[in-house]
Enzyme design. Sequence first.
Site, PDB file in Angstrom:
ATOM      1  N   THR A 173      23.902  -1.194   6.156  1.00  0.00           N
ATOM      2  CA  THR A 173      23.635  -0.706   7.166  1.00  0.00           C
ATOM      3  C   THR A 173      24.628   0.012   8.315  1.00  0.00           C
ATOM      4  O   THR A 173      25.368  -0.987   8.366  1.00  0.00           O
ATOM      5  CB  THR A 173      22.532  -1.710   7.825  1.00  0.00           C
ATOM      6  OG1 THR A 173      21.806  -2.249   6.881  1.00  0.00           O
ATOM      7  CG2 THR A 173      21.853  -0.985   8.914  1.00  0.00           C
ATOM      8  N   ARG A 201       9.930  -1.542  -0.580  1.00  0.00           N
ATOM      9  CA  ARG A 201      10.377  -2.452   0.329  1.00  0.00           C
ATOM     10  C   ARG A 201      11.119  -1.865   1.583  1.00  0.00           C
ATOM     11  O   ARG A 201      11.735  -0.706   1.529  1.00  0.00           O
ATOM     12  CB  ARG A 201      11.607  -3.108  -0.451  1.00  0.00           C
ATOM     13  CG  ARG A 201      12.364  -4.181   0.442  1.00  0.00           C
ATOM     14  CD  ARG A 201      13.502  -3.789   0.947  1.00  0.00           C
ATOM     15  NE  ARG A 201      14.215  -4.951   1.791  1.00  0.00           N
ATOM     16  CZ  ARG A 201      15.191  -4.632   2.356  1.00  0.00           C
ATOM     17  NH1 ARG A 201      15.859  -3.568   2.825  1.00  0.00           N
ATOM     18  NH2 ARG A 201      15.946  -5.855   2.914  1.00  0.00           N
ATOM     19  N   GLY A 203      13.068  -2.975   5.081  1.00  0.00           N
ATOM     20  CA  GLY A 203      14.050  -4.051   5.705  1.00  0.00           C
ATOM     21  C   GLY A 203      13.917  -4.223   7.386  1.00  0.00           C
ATOM     22  O   GLY A 203      12.797  -3.833   8.022  1.00  0.00           O
ATOM     23  N   THR A 223      22.904  -6.111  10.690  1.00  0.00           N
ATOM     24  CA  THR A 223      23.311  -5.523   9.602  1.00  0.00           C
ATOM     25  C   THR A 223      23.285  -6.922   8.462  1.00  0.00           C
ATOM     26  O   THR A 223      23.645  -7.836   9.011  1.00  0.00           O
ATOM     27  CB  THR A 223      24.758  -4.815   9.247  1.00  0.00           C
ATOM     28  OG1 THR A 223      25.055  -4.924   7.771  1.00  0.00           O
ATOM     29  CG2 THR A 223      25.929  -5.541  10.383  1.00  0.00           C
ATOM     30  N   GLY A 224      22.655  -6.632   7.314  1.00  0.00           N
ATOM     31  CA  GLY A 224      22.746  -7.841   6.337  1.00  0.00           C
ATOM     32  C   GLY A 224      21.336  -7.792   5.784  1.00  0.00           C
ATOM     33  O   GLY A 224      20.807  -6.720   5.531  1.00  0.00           O
ATOM     34  N   GLY A 226      17.789  -7.613   5.208  1.00  0.00           N
ATOM     35  CA  GLY A 226      16.844  -7.512   6.192  1.00  0.00           C
ATOM     36  C   GLY A 226      15.841  -8.660   6.230  1.00  0.00           C
ATOM     37  O   GLY A 226      15.468  -8.823   7.466  1.00  0.00           O
TER      38      GLY A 226
HETATM   39  N1  GLY Z   1      19.925  -4.378   6.827  1.00  0.00           N
HETATM   40  C1  GLY Z   1      19.582  -3.473   5.792  1.00  0.00           C
HETATM   41  C2  GLY Z   1      18.334  -3.974   5.059  1.00  0.00           C
HETATM   42  O1  GLY Z   1      18.109  -5.190   4.529  1.00  0.00           O
HETATM   43  O2  GLY Z   1      17.507  -2.979   4.781  1.00  0.00           O
END
Ligand code: GLY
Length: 304
Positions: A173, A201, A203, A223-224, A226
Amino acid sequence: MKAILAIHGGAGKWAVDEKTYRDVKKVLEEALVEGFRVYRTGSSLDMITIAIEVLENSGIFNAGIGSTVDVSGSISMDAGLMYRNRAGAVAYAKYPKNPVKLARIVLEKTDHIIIAGDAADNLARKMGLEPHPGPLPRTLELYRNFMEKLRRGEKIESPFKKSLEMWLNIGDTVGAVAIDKDSVLAAGASTGGVFFKMPGRVGDSPIPGAGFYANECGAAVATGIGEYILLTHATLKIVEELCNNTLPGKAIEKILNVITSRFGSNTAGFIALDKLGRVAGLYNTRAMPWGYISEDGAVKILGI
Ligand code: GLY
C-alpha cells in the site's frame, strides 16, 4: 501553522538493487514535491490526493498501476481519504487507474463513505475517470511463477499469510498524511491489496480507523496485512493517542507492539503526523520507504 506532507510506499522487505532504490527515492521525492506544490493555496486533502496519485501512477508501488493480483490473476483496488470529519473510500474497484480520485469523489460528491465493487466502477466511468490498463508484466510474472509452483504440487505454506512477504520484495500500500496552513489534517491510503488474495477480499485501506484516520489531533495511515490492521483499529488508536498528546513515534510504537505480539513481525507499518507538525514512520518489516516535506522546502526520505 507550517504545512507538512508525509508519504510512504509500503512496508515490506524492499531488498532492492541500486536501480530500484534510486527509482523508489525519485518517485517518493516527486510525489512529495508535486503534492506540496499546492500548499499555499490548497488544502491538506489536495496535497495527499496529488501525492497518492503520483505514487499510483509510478508502477513502483502496490497501488494504482502497480497493483498486485488476486488468485484469479485480476486486479482489485481499495482507497480511502479522510478530511474535516468526512471520509470517502472505494473498495474492490477494478476500473479506475487512480482509485484515490474515486475516493475523493465519494468524499466530496456523495453522502456516503464507502462505495464498493461494480457500483464503484460504474461511478468511476460516469465521472470520466481513466481506466486501469491491467496488471504490469512483473506482476503477471510473479503470479505465473506462483501458479506454476502450485501446479507442480510444491508445498506452499499458507500462501495468504506469506503473501505480504512474497509481494513485499516490491512493497505494499501507499499512503499520505498532511497538515495545511489552516491546521487541518488529512489522511489517505491506496492499495492493490495483498498478493494472491481471494476475489472479493477487501483490506484495511478503505476503512476509516483501520487504513487511515484524521481528526483535529492528528492523522495516520497504515500499510501491511489488512486483516491485522482491521482487527486492531490501528490508525484510530494512533490518532486517539495523539489526542492524549502522545508523540507520533510513541503512538505508532504502541499499536505496532500490539500487532507484532498478536500476529508476528513482517506485518505492518505506519506514518503519523500530529497537529503540531511532528511526524514519524515506524514498521515491523525490514523496510518502509517514507518521507516528508515541509515549508522550509527540505525533502527527507527514510526507511529504505
Ligand atoms: N494493507 C493493504 C491490504 O491489506 O489490503
